[in-house]
Design a protein around this motif. Structure first.
Motif: not given
Lengths: 437, 437
Positions: A320-325, A338-350, A354-355
Motif C-alpha cells: 500500500g505504500s507505493g514505495r520500495t527500497d 556516489a552518495l553525493q551524486a544521489l543526494k544531488d538528485a534526491q528531489a528529481a528521483v523522489g 539514503i543509508i
C-alpha cells in the motif's frame, strides 16, 4: 602435448612478478636468477614487472603533498616511473648473470590502450620490439600496468592489477605457452589462508571459476587478466616467487574442469573455494516511488559518477505504500562520490532517504554445478545460520552464491562455509606479506 | 627592444630548475609559484626540470647493488625515471594553483639525440607538442637530461649538466626570448664563493668567457649548454630559485662584452673571474721514444678508452736520451680505464713508465684581451709565486690561463689570484648547498 601440461613447458613463457617479489635489490637478484634459469631450461622468456615494493605508495604520497586533486594524466606520468625503475634494475641484474636483457616501457612493448587515465583498457598489443629481442636470444623485460593511447599519444595506466593484465595480454599476443603469475603466496586457495589457516591450495581451476573468485574478492589474480586469458585460451600458472613448488593452473578449457578433482563423480557439484571481500560498502535508497524507470534512474546516476555497482537487491513494495527500497554494494572508495551524486538528485528521483553502511563483508562460494544442486544452497545457508551469521543481501550466478554480512562476522562466516564444504586441508598454508600491482 | 634587455622580458621564457630546487614537495611548490607568477606576468612558459635532489644518487646506488657494470641502455632507462617523477609532480603543483600544466618526457618534447647512451648529444629538436601546449595557454614541463635516438628508437641521457643543455636547446628551437637557469646560487661569481668569500657576482658575461669558465671547472653552467646558446645567439639568465634577485646574464653578442664592466677603457683587459677544478688527475707517460707519431699513438689509446683529455704538456727531449715525457690531465673518474689502456699498450708504444697523480688542482683565470696584455700573465704568475704555490702544468688560450697545482694549495692559489686582479667584492656571497644535473 597439451599446452597446459603440468610438466616443464618448453617454448615461450611470460612471467609476471609483483611488487613484493622485487621490493629490494636482493629480490630483484632472486627474480633475475629465476628468469635466467627459465631461459637456460630452453625457453624464450618475457618478464612483466611491477613497481618495487613501496614505490607506488611513496609516489602517491608525494603527489598528495603537492596537490589535493592531481590531474589524471600527470598521475599516470608519475606512476609509470615505478616500473621504469624496477624493469631497468631487473635487466641489469640479468646482465650481471651474463645474459642479455632489454627493458621496454608499455609504449615500447606496444601496449596500446584507450585514453582513460588511471583505468585504461588495452585495445591492441603490438609487441614487435619484444619479438625482435626474443629472436636475438635476449630476455625481454616489460613494464606492467602501463601503456600508451594511440588516439591521444599519452602515457596511460591500467589501474589496480594492471600488471597481471599486461602479462596475459602480452602472452596472448606473442602466442606464449603459458603466463606465469608470480606472487607472494604459492597459488590460489580454497579460501584466504589468513582467515582460514586450513585452506587448501587448488591445483587446477577453470578460468570461469577463477573469474568468479576474482570478482568475489580473491585478490590473487586481477579480474581483467582472467577474462583476457579466458578469451584467448591462455593457461595461467599462479605460483610463488619464493619457492619452486607448482602453484595453481588456471585453465581456459571447460573440459579440464571435470578432471580437476580426481575421483569426484561427474554429476556432483565441485566447490572450488570461498572468497571474501571487505572493500565494499552498501547503499540503501529508502522509499523509492515504485513506478517503472526509477531503478534505471538511480543506476544511471551512479554510472555517471563512474562507480561500479556489484550486488543489487530490490525489496518488494511495502503493502500500500507505493514505495520500495533498493540496496546495492559498490567499492568503498567510490562511496562518497556516489552518495553525493544521489543526494544531488534526491528531489528529481523522489526517494525518501539514503543509508550508507561500510561495515559490511561479502562472502562467496564458487563452484561448478551449483545451480542444479539445491543441496548446495541448503548446506551453505545452514552453515551460516549455525555459525550465528545473519545475512543482509544475497545474489547468485550459475557457479556462485554471494551474501553480504556484518564485517565483524565475516571471518567466522568464511571458516564455517569452508568447513561445511569439506575444503579444509591438513597442512597450514604458507602466507607471505604484501601484494603487488 | 634588445632580446637580452635586463628589464622584464615579455614573451616566451624557458626556465630550468635543478635538482636542489625541486628536492622535496615544498621545493616543488615554490617552483610552481614562480612558474605561475612568470606566466601571470604575461609570458609563455616552458619549464625544464631535473630529478629531485637525491633521486639520481639513489637510483645509481640501486643499480650498483644489482650489477657491477650495468648496461648503458638500462642505466639510461633507470635514470630517466628521475625527471619523470619531478616533472609530473611539478605539473600537479601548478594545477593546484589553477593553471593547466602538461609534462613531457624528452622523447615527447622532441629531444632527438644520437644513440650514445649516457652521453648522448642532441641532433634535432622537434617540440611540436610543447608548442601546441603553449598555444592552448598551458604551461609545458619538460624532462631535462633525456632524449630519444631516432636511429635506435632508444631512450638516451645526455650526461652531467644535461638539463641545462635541454633547456637551451628547447629555448633555441622555440625561439624563446631568454633561457633562465635556476640554481642554488644567485649567479656566476668571479670565483667559487665557497673558496673566496669575497667573490663578486658577475652581472653580465659573454658566452665566450662563460665557455672558458665552464670548461675550467666553474660548475654553474654546463659547457655544452653555453656552446649551444652561443651558437644560436640565445641569452641565458643564471639566477637563484631561492630569491628574486637579478642573476648573471650570459650574452651571445660579442658587442656586449665591452659594456659589461662600466668605466673600463676599451683596450684594457677585462678579467671575468677565476675558476678551479678538483675533478681531474694527471697522467705522465715517462720515457716516450721521441719520434714522430708517438704522441698521436698515446692519445689514440686514450680516445679509444673514451676518456677526454684536458691539458697536455710535452717536455723537450732530455739531451741525448731520445726520449721525452708527456703529461696530460683527464677526469679522475676516467683515470683507471685510461691507465689500464695505456699499460696494455706499453710494449707497443715503447714508453718506460706511467705516473698517475690525482692530488692535483686546476686554476684558470678567464678574461677578454689577455693574450695581447703581457702584464696579465706576469701579475698572474707573481700572485701564485708570492703565495708559495708551485706550478706543474700551464696551458693558455685567447681568453684563459690555466695552471695545475698541488690540490692542497688550490684554495690559497684561487684566493691569491682573485685578490691580485682586484676581483674581491665588499659583501659576502650567498651560497646554498647542492647541485643539480
Amino acid at each position: 602435448m597439451p599446452r597446459f601440461a603440468l610438466a616443464a613447458v618448453m617454448g615461450l613463457i611470460v612471467q609476471k612478478y609483483g611488487g613484493s617479489s622485487v621490493s629490494d635489490a636482493a629480490g630483484i637478484k632472486r627474480v633475475a636468477q629465476r628468469v635466467v634459469a627459465t631461459q637456460q631450461a630452453g625457453n624464450d622468456v618475457v618478464v612483466v614487472v611491477s613497481a618495487m615494493g613501496d614505490t607506488t605508495d611513496e609516489l602517491l604520497d608525494l603527489a598528495a603533498q603537492v596537490s589535493e586533486h592531481p590531474p589524471a594524466r600527470e598521475l599516470d606520468m608519475l606512476m609509470t616511473a615505478g616500473e621504469r625503475i624496477s624493469m631497468a634494475l631487473l635487466a641489469m641484474a640479468i646482465s650481471a648473470q651474463n645474459r642479455i636483457a632489454q627493458s621496454f616501457t608499455g609504449s615500447q612493448a606496444g601496449m596500446i590502450t584507450d585514453g582513460i587515465h588511471g583505468k585504461a583498457r588495452i585495445i591492441d598489443v603490438d609487441p614487435h620490439r619484444v619479438r625482435t629481442a626474443l629472436d636475438k636470444g635476449h630476455i625481454a623485460i616489460v613494464a606492467g600496468f602501463q601503456g600508451m593511447s594511440r588516439s591521444t599519444n599519452e602515457i596511460t595506466t591500467m589501474g589496480r592489477g594492471g600488471s597481471d593484465t599486461t602479462a596475459v595480454a602480452l602472452a596472448a599476443a606473442l602466442d606464449a605457452d603459458v603466463c606465469e603469475i608470480y606472487t607472494d603466496v604459492d597459488g590460489v586457495y580454497t579460501a584466504d589462508p589468513r582467515v582460514v589457516p586450513s585452506a587448501k591450495k587448488i591445483d587446477r581451476i577453470s578460468s570461469e571459476e577463477m573469474l568468479e573468485l576474482a570478482a568475489s574478492g580473491a585478490k590473487i589474480l586481477h579480474l581483467r587478466s582472467v577474462e583476457y586469458a579466458r578469451r584467448f585460451g591462455l593457461p595461467i600458472h599462479v605460483r610463488s616467487s619464493f619457492s619452486d613448488h607448482e602453484g595453481t593452473w588456471v585453465l581456459p578449457s571447460p573440459d579440464d574442469k571435470i578432471t580437476r578433482s580426481q575421483g569426484v563423480a561427474l554429476e556432483q557439484p565441485i566447490i572450488s573455494g570461498v572468497a571474501h571481500d571487505r572493500s565494499e560498502g552498501k547503499v540503501t535508497v529508502v522509499g523509492v516511488p515504485d513506478i517503472p524507470g526509477k531503478a534505471a534512474e538511480i543506476f544511471g546516476i551512479i554510472a555517471a559518477a563512474h562507480s561500479n555497482i556489484d550486488m543489487i537487491v530490490q525489496n518488494i513494495s511495502t503493502q500500500g505504500s507505493g514505495r520500495t527500497d533498493i540496496s546495492f554494494t559498490l567499492p568503498m572508495v567510490e562511496g562518497a562520490d556516489a552518495l553525493q551524486a544521489l543526494k544531488d538528485a534526491q528531489a528529481a528521483v523522489g526517494f525518501e532517504d539514503i543509508i550508507y553502511d561500510d561495515k559490511i563483508g561479502k562472502l562467496s562460494l564458487i563452484g561448478a554445478g551449483m545451480r542444479s544442486h539445491p543441496g548446495v544452497s541448503f548446506k551453505f545457508f545452514k552453515a551460516l545460520s549455525d555459525a550465528g551469521v545473519n545475512i543482509d543481501l544475497i545474489s547468485t550466478s550459475e557457479i556462485r552464491i554471494s551474501v553480504v554480512t556484518r564485517a565483524d562476522l565475516l571471518d567466522i562466516a568464511v571458516r564455517a562455509v569452508h568447513k561445511a564444504f569439506d575444503l579444509d586441508g591438513t597442512e597450514e598454508a604458507t602466507v607471505y606479506a604484501g601484494t603487488g600491482r
